[in-house]
Design a protein around this motif. Structure first.
Motif, PDB file in Angstrom:
ATOM      1  N   MET A 276       0.831  -1.212   0.000  1.00  0.00           N
ATOM      2  CA  MET A 276       0.000   0.000   0.000  1.00  0.00           C
ATOM      3  C   MET A 276       0.860   1.255   0.000  1.00  0.00           C
ATOM      4  O   MET A 276       0.548   2.226  -0.684  1.00  0.00           O
ATOM      5  CB  MET A 276      -0.934   0.035   1.209  1.00  0.00           C
ATOM      6  N   ALA A 277       1.927   1.224   0.779  1.00  0.00           N
ATOM      7  CA  ALA A 277       2.750   2.424   0.959  1.00  0.00           C
ATOM      8  C   ALA A 277       3.800   2.617  -0.117  1.00  0.00           C
ATOM      9  O   ALA A 277       4.157   3.755  -0.419  1.00  0.00           O
ATOM     10  CB  ALA A 277       3.439   2.370   2.325  1.00  0.00           C
ATOM     11  N   GLY A 278       4.288   1.531  -0.688  1.00  0.00           N
ATOM     12  CA  GLY A 278       5.464   1.695  -1.530  1.00  0.00           C
ATOM     13  C   GLY A 278       5.399   1.089  -2.910  1.00  0.00           C
ATOM     14  O   GLY A 278       6.442   0.759  -3.471  1.00  0.00           O
ATOM     15  N   SER A 279       4.216   0.939  -3.453  1.00  0.00           N
ATOM     16  CA  SER A 279       4.165   0.372  -4.799  1.00  0.00           C
ATOM     17  C   SER A 279       3.113   1.087  -5.630  1.00  0.00           C
ATOM     18  O   SER A 279       2.237   1.760  -5.106  1.00  0.00           O
ATOM     19  CB  SER A 279       3.853  -1.131  -4.749  1.00  0.00           C
TER      20      SER A 279
ATOM     21  N   PRO B  93      -2.599   2.337  -4.295  1.00  0.00           N
ATOM     22  CA  PRO B  93      -3.919   2.981  -4.278  1.00  0.00           C
ATOM     23  C   PRO B  93      -5.065   2.046  -4.675  1.00  0.00           C
ATOM     24  O   PRO B  93      -6.219   2.318  -4.382  1.00  0.00           O
ATOM     25  CB  PRO B  93      -3.779   4.108  -5.305  1.00  0.00           C
ATOM     26  N   ARG B  94      -4.736   0.940  -5.338  1.00  0.00           N
ATOM     27  CA  ARG B  94      -5.778   0.000  -5.749  1.00  0.00           C
ATOM     28  C   ARG B  94      -6.144  -0.989  -4.649  1.00  0.00           C
ATOM     29  O   ARG B  94      -7.140  -1.688  -4.746  1.00  0.00           O
ATOM     30  CB  ARG B  94      -5.316  -0.768  -6.987  1.00  0.00           C
ATOM     31  N   LEU B  95      -5.325  -1.053  -3.600  1.00  0.00           N
ATOM     32  CA  LEU B  95      -5.548  -2.011  -2.525  1.00  0.00           C
ATOM     33  C   LEU B  95      -6.521  -1.464  -1.494  1.00  0.00           C
ATOM     34  O   LEU B  95      -6.562  -0.266  -1.229  1.00  0.00           O
ATOM     35  CB  LEU B  95      -4.225  -2.356  -1.848  1.00  0.00           C
ATOM     36  N   LEU B  96      -7.279  -2.361  -0.903  1.00  0.00           N
ATOM     37  CA  LEU B  96      -8.241  -1.994   0.128  1.00  0.00           C
ATOM     38  C   LEU B  96      -8.256  -3.106   1.165  1.00  0.00           C
ATOM     39  O   LEU B  96      -8.501  -4.263   0.834  1.00  0.00           O
ATOM     40  CB  LEU B  96      -9.644  -1.823  -0.476  1.00  0.00           C
ATOM     41  N   LEU B  97      -7.971  -2.762   2.390  1.00  0.00           N
ATOM     42  CA  LEU B  97      -8.000  -3.732   3.474  1.00  0.00           C
ATOM     43  C   LEU B  97      -9.441  -3.882   3.946  1.00  0.00           C
ATOM     44  O   LEU B  97     -10.090  -2.902   4.303  1.00  0.00           O
ATOM     45  CB  LEU B  97      -7.105  -3.269   4.628  1.00  0.00           C
TER      46      LEU B  97
ATOM     47  N   HIS C 190     -17.039   1.755  -4.659  1.00  0.00           N
ATOM     48  CA  HIS C 190     -16.535   3.133  -4.741  1.00  0.00           C
ATOM     49  C   HIS C 190     -15.008   3.142  -4.815  1.00  0.00           C
ATOM     50  O   HIS C 190     -14.424   3.901  -5.587  1.00  0.00           O
ATOM     51  CB  HIS C 190     -17.035   3.982  -3.562  1.00  0.00           C
ATOM     52  N   HIS C 191     -14.380   2.322  -4.004  1.00  0.00           N
ATOM     53  CA  HIS C 191     -12.919   2.254  -4.019  1.00  0.00           C
ATOM     54  C   HIS C 191     -12.406   1.851  -5.400  1.00  0.00           C
ATOM     55  O   HIS C 191     -11.393   2.374  -5.877  1.00  0.00           O
ATOM     56  CB  HIS C 191     -12.425   1.257  -2.967  1.00  0.00           C
ATOM     57  N   LEU C 192     -13.110   0.932  -6.039  1.00  0.00           N
ATOM     58  CA  LEU C 192     -12.706   0.469  -7.373  1.00  0.00           C
ATOM     59  C   LEU C 192     -13.172   1.393  -8.492  1.00  0.00           C
ATOM     60  O   LEU C 192     -12.863   1.157  -9.659  1.00  0.00           O
ATOM     61  CB  LEU C 192     -13.242  -0.951  -7.611  1.00  0.00           C
ATOM     62  N   GLY C 193     -13.905   2.436  -8.129  1.00  0.00           N
ATOM     63  CA  GLY C 193     -14.388   3.378  -9.137  1.00  0.00           C
ATOM     64  C   GLY C 193     -15.530   2.823  -9.962  1.00  0.00           C
ATOM     65  O   GLY C 193     -15.736   3.238 -11.107  1.00  0.00           O
ATOM     66  N   LEU C 194     -16.282   1.907  -9.397  1.00  0.00           N
ATOM     67  CA  LEU C 194     -17.409   1.295 -10.101  1.00  0.00           C
ATOM     68  C   LEU C 194     -18.717   1.881  -9.585  1.00  0.00           C
ATOM     69  O   LEU C 194     -18.812   2.303  -8.440  1.00  0.00           O
ATOM     70  CB  LEU C 194     -17.408  -0.220  -9.893  1.00  0.00           C
ATOM     71  N   SER C 195     -19.713   1.863 -10.441  1.00  0.00           N
ATOM     72  CA  SER C 195     -21.007   2.406 -10.029  1.00  0.00           C
ATOM     73  C   SER C 195     -21.702   1.420  -9.097  1.00  0.00           C
ATOM     74  O   SER C 195     -21.400   0.234  -9.074  1.00  0.00           O
ATOM     75  CB  SER C 195     -21.886   2.684 -11.251  1.00  0.00           C
ATOM     76  N   ASP C 196     -22.646   1.942  -8.376  1.00  0.00           N
ATOM     77  CA  ASP C 196     -23.391   1.141  -7.410  1.00  0.00           C
ATOM     78  C   ASP C 196     -24.787   0.850  -7.951  1.00  0.00           C
ATOM     79  O   ASP C 196     -25.765   0.946  -7.233  1.00  0.00           O
ATOM     80  CB  ASP C 196     -23.454   1.897  -6.084  1.00  0.00           C
TER      81      ASP C 196
END
Length: 166
Positions: A60-63, A67-71, A90-96
């Protein structure tokens, strides 16, 4: 730990992965004093948890994929699937724009056992299994958690994991 220890083989999957996870921790912490032969099974399970969360936070911090990762907290996800799924979308930028028929099928999937979808496994079944495992393996879980706490508290590189111990 309750989930892993209750499984067939009492954590065998975690034990098979332990050497690679320990090698990661040796590199990550720049310390090779941890030894598998000195660990109980529950400590190896805890070590795997620490190693994989450290790896996740490092990514998450160094690659570029950070930004694509979600815990995700699986317990929270099970408790509030609609909101957690919305957060993931939302995190993936997809509609709901959820299709009610598809949503009903997803809920049905969440009520079956992952390794055998035809086997019913309700949230109540899961809670019962975990409560039983927590009682059965209480001493092992406590030992593994103490091990993880000591490691996390002794390493500044693992400080990000402290809040997850609560």
């Amino acid at each position: 730990m309750a989930t892993i220890l209750k499984g067939a083989g009492g954590g065998m999957d975690a034990l098979q992965s332990a050497p690679a996870r320990l090698a990661f921790l040796h590199d990550f912490l720049d310390d090779n004093t941890l030894r598998l032969h000195a660990m109980e099974t529950s400590e190896m399970v805890a070590m795997g948890w620490v190693a994989e969360l450290a790896r996740f936070h490092q990514l998450m911090a160094g690659s570029s994929i950070g930004p694509r990762l979600l815990l995700l907290d699986f317990e929270r996800m099970l408790a509030d699937m609609p909101n957690e799924l919305t957060n993931v979308l939302h995190h993936l930028g997809l509609s709901d724009d959820r299709d009610p028929e598809r949503s009903a099928k997803q809920v049905a999937v969440m009520r079956s056992y992952a390794k055998s979808p035809t086997h019913g496994y309700s949230p109540g079944d899961r809670k019962h299994d975990l409560d039983l495992s927590r009682r059965t393996f209480a001493a092992d879980i406590e030992r593994g958690m103490r091990w993880a706490i000591r490691l996390i508290e002794s390493s500044p590189r693992l400080a990000v994991l402290r809040s997850m111990l609560e």
